[in-house]
Enzyme design. Structure first.
Site, mmCIF file in Angstrom:
data_model
loop_
_atom_site.group_PDB
_atom_site.id
_atom_site.type_symbol
_atom_site.label_atom_id
_atom_site.label_comp_id
_atom_site.label_asym_id
_atom_site.label_seq_id
_atom_site.Cartn_x
_atom_site.Cartn_y
_atom_site.Cartn_z
ATOM 1 N N ASN A 116 0.927 -1.213 -0.197
ATOM 2 C CA ASN A 116 0.026 0.049 0.161
ATOM 3 C C ASN A 116 0.818 1.219 -0.067
ATOM 4 O O ASN A 116 2.171 1.396 0.593
ATOM 5 C CB ASN A 116 -0.926 0.140 1.247
ATOM 6 C CG ASN A 116 -1.843 -1.136 1.387
ATOM 7 O OD1 ASN A 116 -2.451 -1.430 0.457
ATOM 8 N ND2 ASN A 116 -1.787 -1.458 2.659
ATOM 9 N N THR B 199 3.316 2.566 13.921
ATOM 10 C CA THR B 199 2.804 1.999 12.615
ATOM 11 C C THR B 199 3.975 1.079 12.082
ATOM 12 O O THR B 199 4.877 1.301 11.932
ATOM 13 C CB THR B 199 2.494 2.973 11.626
ATOM 14 O OG1 THR B 199 1.964 4.125 12.052
ATOM 15 C CG2 THR B 199 1.954 2.489 10.346
ATOM 16 N N GLY C 208 4.434 -4.116 14.324
ATOM 17 C CA GLY C 208 4.161 -5.749 14.126
ATOM 18 C C GLY C 208 4.630 -6.040 12.856
ATOM 19 O O GLY C 208 5.333 -7.372 12.877
ATOM 20 N N ASP C 209 4.944 -5.639 11.885
ATOM 21 C CA ASP C 209 5.395 -5.785 10.498
ATOM 22 C C ASP C 209 6.967 -6.192 10.767
ATOM 23 O O ASP C 209 7.326 -7.068 10.389
ATOM 24 C CB ASP C 209 5.349 -4.968 9.509
ATOM 25 C CG ASP C 209 3.731 -4.752 9.174
ATOM 26 O OD1 ASP C 209 3.029 -5.858 9.329
ATOM 27 O OD2 ASP C 209 3.293 -3.517 8.694
#
Ligand code: RIB
Length: 286
Positions: A9, A232, A235-236
């Site tokens: 994205n 942001t 977690g990735d």
């Protein structure tokens, strides 16, 4: 090789003092554009930690898609299996408040056009998957992969429950864990999930670190304390570091502790991507 199957994205990061409530209007303190998408974030972050990474993803036939492919090539991610679809590239609208917390709305665009037949490449020793692509793609990736299969169930979709038997390591965050199990009791909920997940359930707990549960033991592994600027993609980055560590055959406890450190460094700066291994070493011994 690590194969990441997932989304790309364009991230529009919209900084606000505090999140608006329903029917409230707030001003932004500034908008910035970054590369994002859980699949891309995980692939690039793993590559920055010296993982050899192939990404299977779809972008639209627009400028954003072209820019994404250039970006991955610069980041040494293998793009041989990236597909360009007729349509728009995925876009994420991300509000970040003063505490560094975020709220995300994703327009999936080309991500929803990735199909099972696009998974024609060999899947690696470790396969890392999230849920911003269609479920049949997730299922095919889990079926075709013969290595370690990590599923990051983000965002949770109800059909994922039928795939848990195919997963080796499941990595929900606290909200996803609650959605999957209906409880916030980590010991009980992970036990329930481990009736179906093969090896481990790792619940990421933000600044509190991560809860690691296997059939033999379950305990929290704390994260180093840092001052967050933007959480942001933390977690990735955690999932990327975990994939790299498991690819290097670290044991699960060391792998989680490594991933906690890498994710902590990532929240000290804006954007959803992780640090290089050299940047991590400036802060922690790894
Ligand atoms: O996990 C963070 C990511 O979620 C963002 O980069 C956004 O694109 C959404 O996919």
């Amino acid at each position: 090789m690590i194969t990441v199957v997932g989304s790309y994205n364009v991230d529009l990061i919209i900084r606000v003092e505090k999140f608006p409530q329903a029917s409230e209007t707030v001003f932004t303190e500034g908008v910035k554009v970054y590369h994002g998408g859980k699949g891309s974030n995980q692939a690039v972050s793993a590559s920055r930690l010296n993982g050899r990474v192939t990404l299977i993803a779809a972008v639209g036939n627009d400028n954003y898609g072209e820019e994404a492919i250039k970006f991955w090539q610069e980041e040494k991610v293998d793009t041989s299996y990236v597909k360009v679809k007729r349509g728009r590239t995925g876009m994420a609208y991300i509000l970040v408040n003063r505490k560094g917390e975020n709220m995300i709305v994703v327009d999936r665009g080309a991500n929803s056009m990735l199909t099972s037949s696009d998974l024609d490449g060999t899947l690696g020793k470790v396969t890392l998957i999230q849920l911003e692509v269609n479920m049949d793609v997730v299922k095919t990736a889990l079926t075709k992969s013969h290595g370690v299969k990590i599923l990051n169930p983000a965002p949770v979709v109800s059909e994922v429950r039928s795939l848990l038997e195919m997963v080796d390591v499941l990595t929900p965050n606290e909200i996803e864990f609650m959605e999957l199990t209906g409880t916030n009791d980590l010991s009980y909920g992970t036990l329930v999930l481990l009736k179906r997940v093969n090896k481990a359930v790792i619940v990421t707990l933000g600044e509190k670190g991560a809860f690691l549960a296997t059939r033999n033991r379950a305990f929290r592994i704390p994260s180093p304390k840092v001052k967050p600027v933007d959480t942001t993609g933390a977690g990735d980055v955690f999932n990327a570091a975990l994939a790299v560590a498991l690819h290097e055959e670290m044991d699960l406890e060391d792998a989680v502790s490594f991933a906690n450190k890498v994710a902590s460094v990532s929240v000290m700066t804006e954007g959803a991507l992780g640090p290089t291994i050299e940047e991590v070493r400036k802060h922690f011994e790894v």
